[in-house]
Design a protein around this motif. Structure first.
Motif, short mmCIF file in Angstrom:
data_model
loop_
_atom_site.label_atom_id
_atom_site.label_comp_id
_atom_site.label_asym_id
_atom_site.label_seq_id
_atom_site.Cartn_x
_atom_site.Cartn_y
_atom_site.Cartn_z
N LEU A 39 -1.93 2.79 -0.72
CA LEU A 39 -2.93 1.70 -0.65
C LEU A 39 -2.63 0.79 0.54
O LEU A 39 -3.51 0.16 1.10
CB LEU A 39 -2.91 0.89 -1.95
CG LEU A 39 -3.95 -0.22 -2.07
CD1 LEU A 39 -5.36 0.36 -2.16
CD2 LEU A 39 -3.68 -1.08 -3.31
N PHE A 70 -5.83 3.58 6.40
CA PHE A 70 -6.87 4.39 5.74
C PHE A 70 -7.54 5.36 6.71
O PHE A 70 -8.29 6.25 6.30
CB PHE A 70 -7.93 3.47 5.10
CG PHE A 70 -7.58 3.03 3.69
CD1 PHE A 70 -6.31 2.58 3.37
CD2 PHE A 70 -8.54 3.07 2.68
CE1 PHE A 70 -6.00 2.16 2.07
CE2 PHE A 70 -8.25 2.67 1.38
CZ PHE A 70 -6.96 2.22 1.07
N ASN A 116 -11.42 -3.56 -7.53
CA ASN A 116 -11.28 -2.98 -6.19
C ASN A 116 -11.68 -1.51 -6.31
O ASN A 116 -11.66 -0.93 -7.39
CB ASN A 116 -9.83 -3.11 -5.70
CG ASN A 116 -9.71 -2.91 -4.19
OD1 ASN A 116 -10.70 -2.59 -3.51
ND2 ASN A 116 -8.50 -3.07 -3.68
N THR A 162 -11.12 2.29 -4.33
CA THR A 162 -10.37 2.95 -3.25
C THR A 162 -10.90 4.36 -2.98
O THR A 162 -11.79 4.53 -2.17
CB THR A 162 -8.86 2.98 -3.56
OG1 THR A 162 -8.65 3.61 -4.85
CG2 THR A 162 -8.28 1.59 -3.55
#
Ligand code: DX5
Ligand code: ZN
Length: 226
Positions: free
Chosen positions: A14, A18, A48, A50
């Motif tokens: 995380l 990315f 959130n 992802t």
């Protein structure tokens, strides 16, 4: 085979770049991480969003250690097979996200993955009492899930100690997730943890072009423990 409770570092992607997940996974493994922690968030169970099974499939060829997938999603069961088929080695679900945890844990094992249960900070360790003989890992959230870079919740140290006592000599890892740094790592290891997830503490200051920074950051955590 004896259960390996040696201390492991599992960087969370995380906190990675990315735009370079494959290269980042190769970099942290070259720098000595033990597992790769993949934080899946659905924007529903946590505030959130992802990535999903396609990301797991995309990084699978670049992960030679263990892909530790943390499912911060609800409901859970419909996504177990897609993540397993995408290449997850471990699937950890939140106890707060499944109405039938025993069935969920059995489904994970039936898919050939190691089954983990994660506890949010407000969730007592007793929630997993009747599953200790069916799981391979308990993940203690030491932040409220959803983001990297948050402050460690010291209230969770007592939970870690109680879990360590509950688990006894069962082959069950205690994983710590959130705010793990060279300052907090010794506290959680002393309380009984053996797997340390670290996002910002590993990736901070580094890049795929300067992976030695990742190595130094992981060494700082290991040195603090030893
Ligand atoms: C938070 C995630 C954690 C987080 C850890 O919801 O589950 O894995 O990425 O990041 P740090 O180590 O920066 O707290
Ligand atoms: Zn996580």
């Amino acid at each position: 085979m004896t259960f390996d409770r040696s201390i492991k570092i599992a960087p969370s992607i995380l906190s990675a770049d990315f735009a370079n997940f494959g290269a980042e996974c190769r970099a942290i493994e070259q720098q000595g991480c033990d597992w790769v922690h993949v934080d899946v968030m659905d924007g529903h169970f946590v505030p959130n969003l992802t990535f999903g099974p396609p990301l797991v499939a995309a990084i699978r060829p670049h992960v030679k250690t263990v892909m530790d997938v943390h499912l911060m999603i609800a409901p859970t069961d419909a996504f177990l097979a897609p993540f397993a088929e995408a290449g997850a080695d471990r699937l950890t679900v939140h106890v707060e996200a499944s109405d039938h945890l025993d069935r969920t844990v059995s489904a994970i094992a039936d898919l050939g993955c190691k089954a983990g249960l994660a506890l949010n900070p407000a969730t007592p360790e007793t929630e997993i009492e009747y599953l200790l003989d069916k799981i391979d890992l308990v993940c203690v959230m030491t932040v409220n899930p959803g983001f990297g870079g948050q402050s460690f919740l010291h209230s969770q140290l007592e939970k870690i100690r109680r879990l360590r006592a509950m688990i006894g000599d069962r082959p069950v890892h205690i994983e710590i997730d959130g705010g793990v740094t060279p300052e907090t790592a010794p506290l959680v290891v002393a309380a009984g943890a053996d797997v340390l997830v670290a996002g910002s503490a590993v990736f901070k200051g580094g890049s795929v072009d300067t992976p030695d920074v990742y190595g130094r950051n992981m060494a700082a955590i290991r040195d603090a423990i030893n």
